[in-house]
Write a protein that holds these residues in place. Structure first.
Motif, PDB file in Angstrom:
ATOM      1  N   ILE A  58       0.951  -1.128   0.099  1.00 20.51           N
ATOM      2  CA  ILE A  58      -0.166  -0.130   0.083  1.00 20.51           C
ATOM      3  C   ILE A  58       0.817   1.215  -0.065  1.00 20.51           C
ATOM      4  N   GLN A  59       1.995   1.069   0.822  1.00 14.78           N
ATOM      5  CA  GLN A  59       2.759   2.480   0.937  1.00 14.78           C
ATOM      6  C   GLN A  59       4.130   1.993   1.296  1.00 14.78           C
ATOM      7  N   THR A  60       5.108   2.595   0.936  1.00 16.98           N
ATOM      8  CA  THR A  60       6.581   2.596   1.508  1.00 16.98           C
ATOM      9  C   THR A  60       7.320   3.760   1.612  1.00 16.98           C
ATOM     10  N   ARG A  61       8.163   3.629   2.424  1.00 16.19           N
ATOM     11  CA  ARG A  61       8.856   4.966   2.834  1.00 16.19           C
ATOM     12  C   ARG A  61      10.345   4.483   3.443  1.00 16.19           C
ATOM     13  N   GLU A  62      11.273   5.310   2.807  1.00 19.35           N
ATOM     14  CA  GLU A  62      12.798   5.207   3.399  1.00 19.35           C
ATOM     15  C   GLU A  62      12.976   6.079   4.559  1.00 19.35           C
ATOM     16  N   ILE A  63      13.208   5.767   5.524  1.00 20.77           N
ATOM     17  CA  ILE A  63      13.228   6.842   6.887  1.00 20.77           C
ATOM     18  C   ILE A  63      14.036   5.955   8.014  1.00 20.77           C
ATOM     19  N   MET A  73      13.376   0.753   5.528  1.00 24.17           N
ATOM     20  CA  MET A  73      12.358   0.568   4.725  1.00 24.17           C
ATOM     21  C   MET A  73      11.286   0.038   5.592  1.00 24.17           C
ATOM     22  N   VAL A  74      10.151   1.261   5.552  1.00 26.35           N
ATOM     23  CA  VAL A  74       8.845   1.046   6.334  1.00 26.35           C
ATOM     24  C   VAL A  74       7.731   0.743   5.147  1.00 26.35           C
ATOM     25  N   SER A  75       7.161  -0.432   5.242  1.00 33.26           N
ATOM     26  CA  SER A  75       6.212  -0.672   4.480  1.00 33.26           C
ATOM     27  C   SER A  75       4.646  -1.093   4.945  1.00 33.26           C
ATOM     28  N   LEU A  76       3.712  -0.518   4.505  1.00 30.83           N
ATOM     29  CA  LEU A  76       2.270  -1.111   4.917  1.00 30.83           C
ATOM     30  C   LEU A  76       1.877  -1.898   4.079  1.00 30.83           C
ATOM     31  N   VAL A  77       1.630  -3.038   4.365  1.00 30.18           N
ATOM     32  CA  VAL A  77       1.130  -4.028   3.567  1.00 30.18           C
ATOM     33  C   VAL A  77      -0.282  -4.528   3.691  1.00 30.18           C
ATOM     34  N   GLY A  78      -1.282  -4.793   3.028  1.00 35.11           N
ATOM     35  CA  GLY A  78      -2.652  -5.159   3.285  1.00 35.11           C
ATOM     36  C   GLY A  78      -2.957  -6.662   2.346  1.00 35.11           C
ATOM     37  N   LEU A  79      -3.633  -7.445   3.182  1.00 41.06           N
ATOM     38  CA  LEU A  79      -4.359  -8.651   2.636  1.00 41.06           C
ATOM     39  C   LEU A  79      -5.760  -8.503   2.293  1.00 41.06           C
ATOM     40  N   LYS A  80      -5.965  -8.998   1.116  1.00 42.11           N
ATOM     41  CA  LYS A  80      -7.581  -8.791   0.655  1.00 42.11           C
ATOM     42  C   LYS A  80      -7.873 -10.146   0.343  1.00 42.11           C
ATOM     43  N   SER A  81      -9.234 -10.731   0.772  1.00 41.43           N
ATOM     44  CA  SER A  81      -9.724 -11.834   0.347  1.00 41.43           C
ATOM     45  C   SER A  81     -10.694 -11.717  -0.925  1.00 41.43           C
ATOM     46  N   ASP A  82     -10.935 -10.397  -1.071  1.00 36.68           N
ATOM     47  CA  ASP A  82     -11.667 -10.059  -2.475  1.00 36.68           C
ATOM     48  C   ASP A  82     -11.220  -8.740  -3.033  1.00 36.68           C
ATOM     49  N   ILE A 105       4.700  -5.762  12.138  1.00 38.22           N
ATOM     50  CA  ILE A 105       3.596  -5.477  13.279  1.00 38.22           C
ATOM     51  C   ILE A 105       2.189  -5.764  12.639  1.00 38.22           C
ATOM     52  N   PRO A 106       1.302  -6.488  13.303  1.00 39.66           N
ATOM     53  CA  PRO A 106       0.176  -7.113  12.721  1.00 39.66           C
ATOM     54  C   PRO A 106      -0.882  -5.982  13.287  1.00 39.66           C
ATOM     55  N   LEU A 107      -1.875  -5.609  12.325  1.00 39.18           N
ATOM     56  CA  LEU A 107      -2.888  -4.606  12.629  1.00 39.18           C
ATOM     57  C   LEU A 107      -4.119  -5.133  12.440  1.00 39.18           C
ATOM     58  N   GLU A 108      -5.355  -4.946  12.625  1.00 38.65           N
ATOM     59  CA  GLU A 108      -6.587  -5.222  12.219  1.00 38.65           C
ATOM     60  C   GLU A 108      -6.856  -5.036  10.782  1.00 38.65           C
ATOM     61  N   GLY A 109      -8.062  -5.348  10.250  1.00 41.87           N
ATOM     62  CA  GLY A 109      -8.513  -4.969   8.804  1.00 41.87           C
ATOM     63  C   GLY A 109      -9.234  -3.442   8.919  1.00 41.87           C
ATOM     64  N   GLY A 110      -9.320  -3.057   7.628  1.00 44.46           N
ATOM     65  CA  GLY A 110     -10.086  -1.558   7.557  1.00 44.46           C
ATOM     66  C   GLY A 110     -10.024  -1.065   5.922  1.00 44.46           C
ATOM     67  N   TYR A 111     -10.471   0.223   5.961  1.00 44.46           N
ATOM     68  CA  TYR A 111     -10.470   0.717   4.632  1.00 44.46           C
ATOM     69  C   TYR A 111      -9.267   1.908   4.494  1.00 44.46           C
ATOM     70  N   ASN A 112      -9.138   2.228   3.502  1.00 44.97           N
ATOM     71  CA  ASN A 112      -8.151   3.424   3.270  1.00 44.97           C
ATOM     72  C   ASN A 112      -7.113   3.594   4.246  1.00 44.97           C
ATOM     73  N   PRO A 113      -6.120   2.638   4.372  1.00 41.08           N
ATOM     74  CA  PRO A 113      -5.089   2.543   5.123  1.00 41.08           C
ATOM     75  C   PRO A 113      -4.085   3.576   4.784  1.00 41.08           C
ATOM     76  N   ARG A 114      -3.377   4.343   5.613  1.00 43.91           N
ATOM     77  CA  ARG A 114      -2.372   5.409   5.412  1.00 43.91           C
ATOM     78  C   ARG A 114      -1.407   5.436   6.701  1.00 43.91           C
ATOM     79  N   MET A 115      -0.091   5.864   6.154  1.00 44.51           N
ATOM     80  CA  MET A 115       0.918   5.952   7.169  1.00 44.51           C
ATOM     81  C   MET A 115       1.774   7.208   7.038  1.00 44.51           C
TER      82      MET A 115
END
Length: 288
Positions: A58-63, A73-82, A105-115
């Protein structure tokens, strides 16, 4: 040299995603959140994605978030079944540093994630801020801040929503009092008097049957650098509703600053309209 560096970074991104999708997740080191452990996923969720799920970067940033002076390398990754749905079943933060173990770090699911990244706790390095919509007509969000100092994930607690007492008054007025500050505000609801008369709340401006006013949890909790000094505060917005969920009376706004290991309330108010910068854009997944 630049081309080689880009290639290495792409490899790191792919490695992070592959580890997540392969189920090989691990938290590096004891994950304490001011003496509280980083919460694992709920019992109904597993770290290993469902067989039908598909991963997405979903999003990545070098910081540098670990404090070693080297970019991570910090990345935000999502999993979709649909893949046709905007909803992510699970979300993960992946941090890959040079010469350091990967942290996931695992998180719960949701919409429009941003970091986002900012120094909230004044330790002279950025923390990771993640927010995503939970869906539904309430417009709620889930918000998290993580420190990765020394490559150890530490969850920063978020400020609790404000508590507001409401009292209906004659002539289509609502008195709102913020418990945390003791300050009172008056809302004028004369613009919807016909509906309140129809529901029997008022009779020609005289209060007949007061109703319970709901003050929602945060619909917005966004980082703001008020003093432009590199340290971020949190600006909160809570919606106030009357006879129905669609009956928005106003909003509770708050400004929080980290001080001596906890969030300190700097400003709080009840307003009937929001500034454009604080308005939440309606999402397709919001229910009617």
């Amino acid at each position: 040299m630049i081309r080689f560096r880009k290639r290495v970074n792409n490899m790191l991104r792919m490695a992070a995603i592959c580890i997540i999708l392969g189920g090989g997740l691990s938290l590096s080191g004891p994950a304490e959140a001011f003496n509280e452990a980083v919460p694992p996923p709920s019992s109904s969720s597993q770290l290993t994605p469902p067989q039908s799920g598909q991963g997405q970067l979903i999003q990545t940033r070098e910081i540098d978030v670990t404090g070693d002076g080297k970019a991570d390398m910090v990345s935000l990754v999502g999993l979709k079944s649909d893949m046709n749905s905007p909803y992510y079943d699970r979300l993960f933060i992946s941090v890959v540093g040079q010469g350091q173990a990967q942290v996931v770090i695992p998180l719960e699911g949701g919409y429009n994630p941003r970091m986002d990244f900012c120094d909230f706790i004044h330790d002279k390095m950025p923390q990771i801020y993640v927010t995503y919509d939970t869906g539904g007509s309430g417009g709620f969000t889930s918000n998290y801040i993580y420190s990765l100092k020394n490559n150890v994930p530490t969850q920063i607690p978020m400020p609790e929503p404000l508590h507001v007492n409401a009292t209906f008054k004659n002539n289509y007025k609502v008195k709102m009092k913020i418990q945390e500050t003791g300050k009172a505000f008056i809302l004028d609801i004369a613009d919807r008097k016909e509906a309140y008369e129809q529901f029997g709340i008022y009779n020609q401006g005289k209060l007949v049957k007061p109703i319970i006013v709901n003050v929602d949890a945060y619909s917005l909790l966004k980082p703001v650098d008020v003093k432009k000094d590199g340290f971020c505060e949190l600006k909160g917005v809570q919606r106030i509703t009357g006879i129905a969920n669609a009956d928005t009376l106003g909003y509770v706004t708050s400004l929080w600053k980290w001080h001596k290991g906890k969030w300190q309330l700097k400003e709080a108010a009840v307003v009937q309209t929001l500034k454009t910068s604080l308005m939440r854009v309606p999402r397709p997944e919001d229910e009617d």
